[in-house]
Design a protein around this motif. Structure first.
Motif, short mmCIF file in Angstrom:
data_model
loop_
_atom_site.label_atom_id
_atom_site.label_comp_id
_atom_site.label_asym_id
_atom_site.label_seq_id
_atom_site.Cartn_x
_atom_site.Cartn_y
_atom_site.Cartn_z
N VAL A 44 0.86 -1.19 0.00
CA VAL A 44 0.00 0.00 0.00
C VAL A 44 0.90 1.23 0.00
N PHE A 45 0.61 2.16 -0.91
CA PHE A 45 1.33 3.43 -0.97
C PHE A 45 0.28 4.53 -0.88
N LEU A 46 0.26 5.19 0.27
CA LEU A 46 -0.72 6.24 0.54
C LEU A 46 0.01 7.57 0.67
N LYS A 47 -0.41 8.57 -0.11
CA LYS A 47 0.32 9.82 -0.14
C LYS A 47 -0.62 11.02 -0.10
N SER A 48 -0.03 12.16 0.25
CA SER A 48 -0.78 13.41 0.23
C SER A 48 -1.24 13.73 -1.18
N ALA A 49 -2.43 14.30 -1.29
CA ALA A 49 -2.90 14.74 -2.60
C ALA A 49 -2.09 15.93 -3.10
N LYS A 50 -1.45 16.63 -2.16
CA LYS A 50 -0.57 17.74 -2.52
C LYS A 50 0.82 17.19 -2.80
N ARG A 51 1.49 17.74 -3.77
CA ARG A 51 2.82 17.26 -4.13
C ARG A 51 3.82 17.58 -3.03
N GLY A 52 4.58 16.58 -2.63
CA GLY A 52 5.58 16.76 -1.60
C GLY A 52 5.88 15.46 -0.88
N LYS A 53 6.76 15.54 0.10
CA LYS A 53 7.19 14.34 0.83
C LYS A 53 6.25 14.11 2.01
N CYS A 54 5.16 13.43 1.75
CA CYS A 54 4.17 13.14 2.78
C CYS A 54 3.47 11.84 2.39
N PHE A 55 3.99 10.71 2.87
CA PHE A 55 3.43 9.42 2.44
C PHE A 55 3.81 8.32 3.40
N ILE A 56 3.12 7.19 3.26
CA ILE A 56 3.46 5.96 3.97
C ILE A 56 3.39 4.81 2.97
N GLU A 57 4.33 3.90 3.11
CA GLU A 57 4.40 2.72 2.24
C GLU A 57 4.53 1.50 3.14
N TYR A 58 3.62 0.52 2.99
CA TYR A 58 3.69 -0.66 3.85
C TYR A 58 3.23 -1.91 3.10
N ILE A 59 3.61 -3.07 3.64
CA ILE A 59 3.39 -4.34 2.95
C ILE A 59 3.33 -5.46 3.99
N PRO A 60 2.58 -6.54 3.74
CA PRO A 60 2.63 -7.67 4.67
C PRO A 60 4.07 -8.12 4.88
N ALA A 61 4.45 -8.33 6.14
CA ALA A 61 5.85 -8.60 6.46
C ALA A 61 6.41 -9.83 5.75
N GLU A 62 5.54 -10.78 5.42
CA GLU A 62 6.00 -11.97 4.69
C GLU A 62 6.57 -11.60 3.33
N ILE A 68 13.58 -10.39 8.16
CA ILE A 68 12.94 -10.47 9.46
C ILE A 68 12.00 -11.67 9.49
N SER A 69 11.73 -12.14 10.70
CA SER A 69 10.69 -13.14 10.93
C SER A 69 9.54 -12.41 11.60
N ALA A 70 8.49 -12.15 10.85
CA ALA A 70 7.38 -11.34 11.37
C ALA A 70 6.07 -11.71 10.69
N ASP A 71 5.85 -13.01 10.53
CA ASP A 71 4.63 -13.46 9.87
C ASP A 71 3.40 -12.92 10.60
N GLY A 72 2.46 -12.42 9.83
CA GLY A 72 1.23 -11.90 10.41
C GLY A 72 1.26 -10.42 10.69
N TYR A 73 2.45 -9.82 10.61
CA TYR A 73 2.58 -8.38 10.84
C TYR A 73 2.50 -7.62 9.51
N MET A 74 2.30 -6.32 9.62
CA MET A 74 2.43 -5.42 8.48
C MET A 74 3.75 -4.68 8.67
N TYR A 75 4.57 -4.65 7.63
CA TYR A 75 5.85 -3.97 7.72
C TYR A 75 5.78 -2.62 7.01
N ILE A 76 6.20 -1.55 7.70
CA ILE A 76 6.22 -0.21 7.11
C ILE A 76 7.56 0.02 6.43
N ASP A 77 7.55 0.07 5.11
CA ASP A 77 8.76 0.36 4.35
C ASP A 77 9.27 1.77 4.65
#
Length: 248
Positions: A44-62, A68-77
């Protein structure tokens, strides 16, 4: 703040915040290719509608590109809010959106890389602790794995043994990197060229799939520079910084 979720359907049109705006620039295009290949893996890549450095990127840890060993977690890139966007609570809004989405997907919690001492391109541990994150593991080089469990009974994430003691057998400079960070498309060739022109032993290893990333000898896979086997930095270097580091 209005946010936009970048998907396969809109990635060509959307600005991805962390590189320059020109979609034809190699930094932007390489990052977009990497992102597009990850969406089917739950990124998932979620960002501000306004242009600039304002976002979060995350993915299932698997499917995360770190060892890492983190099955079942969400990892924030990456959780990045900077410039004029700082100080308005946007980091909290983005993190809350990630938490809500992760709970909806029945994840055990969140995990993310940070450091005991502030390092470039890693999230601020003070902010994370303020939001309830705790350190669950730490590598020899001070890179920490932090987590926010949604249930106190869930098992803590941890580094794989290969990442807990960052080391490589090669002599000279060895760089591990991925296309996850857009800046690598520009700065890795700069280092290769600079090293060749100055007869500096240098080898760049491009990590091109999650299986290799998950067995890498470093907790940070986006950019990890070693010298004579020992870990040095995760900061992208230009030619001047690299030459200064080598004493040339």
């Amino acid at each position: 703040m209005e946010y936009i979720r970048v998907t396969k359907d809109n990635i060509e049109e959307e600005h991805i915040c962390c590189a320059i705006s020109n979609n034809k620039d190699i930094q932007v295009s390489s990052k977009k290719v990497w992102l597009a290949d990850r969406f089917d893996e739950g990124l998932v890549f979620l960002k501000s509608a306004k242009r600039g450095k304002c976002f979060i990127e995350y993915i299932p840890a698997e499917n995360a590109w770190i060892p890492i060993s983190a099955d079942g977690y969400m990892y924030i890139d990456c959780l990045w809010v900077s410039g004029s966007f700082k100080g308005h609570g946007y980091s909290t809004e983005l993190l809350n959106a990630c938490i809500k989405d992760s709970k909806t997907k029945d994840r055990n919690g969140l995990c993310i890389l940070s450091s005991a001492k502030k390092k470039p391109f890693l999230s601020d541990s003070k902010f994370l602790k303020y939001k309830g994150f705790e350190v669950c593991d730490e590598a020899d080089n001070g890179i920490q794995l932090m987590y926010l469990p949604f249930d106190a009974k869930v098992e803590k994430p941890m580094f794989k043994e290969c990442a807990r003691h960052p080391h490589v057998d090669d002599k000279g400079y060895v760089l591990y990197y991925t296309s996850q960070c857009p800046f690598n498309a520009k700065y890795v060739p700069v280092l290769e060229k600079t090293a060749k022109e100055n007869n500096i032993p240098f080898k760049a290893i491009h990590i091109e799939n999650k299986e290799i990333a998950q067995s890498a000898p470093t907790p940070v896979t986006t950019y990890a520079l070693f010298y004579d086997g020992e870990y040095i930095t995760n900061e992208q270097l230009n030619d001047k910084k690299f030459l200064k580091m080598t004493g040339r």
